[in-house]
Design a protein around this motif. Structure first.
Motif, PDB file in Angstrom:
ATOM      1  N   TYR A 133      44.377  28.387  49.667  1.00 57.95           N
ATOM      2  CA  TYR A 133      44.365  28.217  49.379  1.00 57.95           C
ATOM      3  C   TYR A 133      45.817  28.196  50.586  1.00 57.95           C
ATOM      4  CZ  TYR A 133      42.444  30.397  45.873  1.00 57.95           C
ATOM      5  OH  TYR A 133      41.072  30.242  44.462  1.00 57.95           O
ATOM      6  N   SER A 140      42.281  37.991  46.851  1.00 55.83           N
ATOM      7  CA  SER A 140      42.427  37.195  48.107  1.00 55.83           C
ATOM      8  C   SER A 140      40.878  37.631  49.062  1.00 55.83           C
ATOM      9  CB  SER A 140      43.286  37.096  49.206  1.00 55.83           C
ATOM     10  OG  SER A 140      44.514  37.553  48.821  1.00 55.83           O
ATOM     11  N   ASN A 165      48.812  30.528  45.454  1.00 59.74           N
ATOM     12  CA  ASN A 165      48.819  29.426  45.338  1.00 59.74           C
ATOM     13  C   ASN A 165      49.979  28.548  45.443  1.00 59.74           C
ATOM     14  OD1 ASN A 165      47.598  27.055  43.429  1.00 59.74           O
ATOM     15  ND2 ASN A 165      46.429  28.366  42.302  1.00 59.74           N
TER      16      ASN A 165
END
Ligand code: F0G
Length: 417
Positions: free
Chosen positions: A37, A196, A211
């Motif tokens: 990410y 997260s 994302n």
């Protein structure tokens, strides 16, 4: 406007002509090997890059997947999404005094918000990665979309919501579509911190707009608007006004424009001005743009009736701020009263939106009054979520029901009286 890297620089890590690149240090990564990410080198935001970029002629079919030429796959779990109306609003248009005003109503997506566009692509990527559990933090709409699309794909879904701050319709959707719902004693930003952490520990695949593939799906809002204008007016809109929370849509629209510029389908001077609107009680993007910062400073305390955009730490700010600057756009904040007024004005034209969505129209009204938006402009306002998402806000903004006896004569008397 910065160019994207094109085919000549396709790195060895690319798969199906797609790779990820850090927007800060340029580090490149394989897109579907393992969930990622943020940049492993510098923690910067990642964006998807392609071997080639789309032209209008390359688009075919319907909905989000019409734009497969600009997406990492040809097809994904679809309910289907996209193809939302671009309403005319004659009364609002003449009140605003602009050349044209159109409302792109994203509330008409399957779960009632634009999140479906991001989710159809995000869930397709999740399938490619072979993950089993999807998760998000949410002010509500992302959780509804995640639950529906994840459920459809047969995957487990987990959502973290700020306790007591999510509109009723959205919680109901997440619940019925089968998500496991955790209500956190904190705001959206705390929920995103936690989810997260869970994602970094491999507990779940994160499908917030951090994302990069979520934003790929959301680019299609921009493609649809530009195509519709091109077909109807043979020109492009001067400005797109949108509500801003995490700034994902702002970043996604900017990316859509850059890709069309990179392919030569859109001239730089034709790129619409991106104009972001936040609620006064949650306006870190407005602050950052006004101060000339490249990122926002986190607001620990946020409040607004527009709970969808009750966000103090917009994760996509480093992608979105250049979008606002480079397109010569701007940002503005609006009060809750101005939001409700705009919600009513849209409703009078038959367009039912939730409070956050009405922020776009409230912002345009202010910018038009101050002369920042000119009378010669073609403007599109994005309305991001459906009225029924937040029935309590709609009831509070609308007319009061009146009690009458169970009798026709009494009803007539009541109507006359
Ligand atoms: N409008 C609505 C109705 C939203 O639900 C959101 C974000 C936004 C605008 C802001 O969009 O983040 O791209 O700037 N909702 C997220 C959620 C945070 O969890 O549903 P953005």
């Amino acid at each position: 406007m910065p160019d994207l890297d094109l085919a000549a620089t396709t790195p060895a890590c690319a798969e199906n002509g797609v790779w990820l690149a850090c927007i800060d240090c340029g580090h490149e990564l394989a897109p579907f090997d393992t969930p990622v990410y943020r940049c492993p080198e510098c923690e910067g935001l990642l964006e998807a890059r392609y071997e080639s970029y789309p032209t209008f002629e390359g688009f075919a079919g319907r909905g989000v997947w019409r734009y497969a030429a600009a997406l990492p796959f040809e097809q994904g779990v679809s309910l289907p999404e996209g193809d939302t109306p671009l309403h005319r609003v004659p009364r609002l248009e003449s009140e605003m005094g602009v050349r044209s005003l159109r409302i792109k109503h994203e509330g008409m997506n399957p779960t009632g918000s634009f999140k479906d566009r991001g989710m159809t692509v995000g869930v397709r990527v999740a399938e490619e990665l072979g993950v089993s559990r999807l998760a998000c933090a949410s002010t509500g709409n992302t959780s509804a979309a995640l639950a529906a699309y994840g459920g459809r794909a047969g995957l487990e879904t987990l959502v973290l919501l700020p306790d007591g701050k999510v509109a009723a319709g959205k919680v109901a959707q997440a619940a019925l579509h089968g998500a496991r719902i955790l209500e956190v004693d904190g705001n959206f930003d705390s929920c995103l911190d936690i989810v997260s952490d869970l994602a970094d520990r491999g507990e779940a695949y994160l499908l917030n707009s951090l994302n990069p593939f979520r934003l790929e799906g959301q680019k299609t809002i921009g493609f649809e608007i530009l195509e519709a204008f091109r077909d109807e007016y043979d020109r492009f809109p001067d400005r797109i006004v949108l509500p801003v929370g995490n700034a994902g849509n702002t970043a996604a629209l900017y990316k859509a424009f850059r890709e069309l510029v990179a392919s030569g389908a859109l001239a730089e001077e034709e790129v619409p001005k991106l104009t972001g609107v936040q609620a006064e009680g949650a306006a870190p993007m407005v602050e950052a743009v006004e101060e000339g910062w490249d990122d926002t400073e986190r607001w620990d305390s946020v409040e607004t009736r527009a709970t969808a955009i009750r966000i103090g730490n917009p994760v996509n700010a480093p992608k979105a701020i250049p979008g606002i600057r480079e397109t010569d756009g701007t940002t503005i904040s609006v009060s809750d009263t101005e939001i409700t007024d705009a919600q009513r004005a849209l409703a009078e034209e038959g367009i039912g939106v939730e409070p956050a969505s009405a922020a776009s129209v409230a912002g345009l009204r202010k910018l038009r009054m101050s002369g920042v938006v000119g009378s010669d402009e073609d403007v599109v306002c994005l309305t991001t979520g459906h009225l029924l998402k937040d029935p309590d806000a709609a009831a509070a903004a609308g007319s009061e029901p009146e009690s009458v006896p169970n009798d026709t004569e009494a009803v007539l008397d009541h109507l006359d009286g």
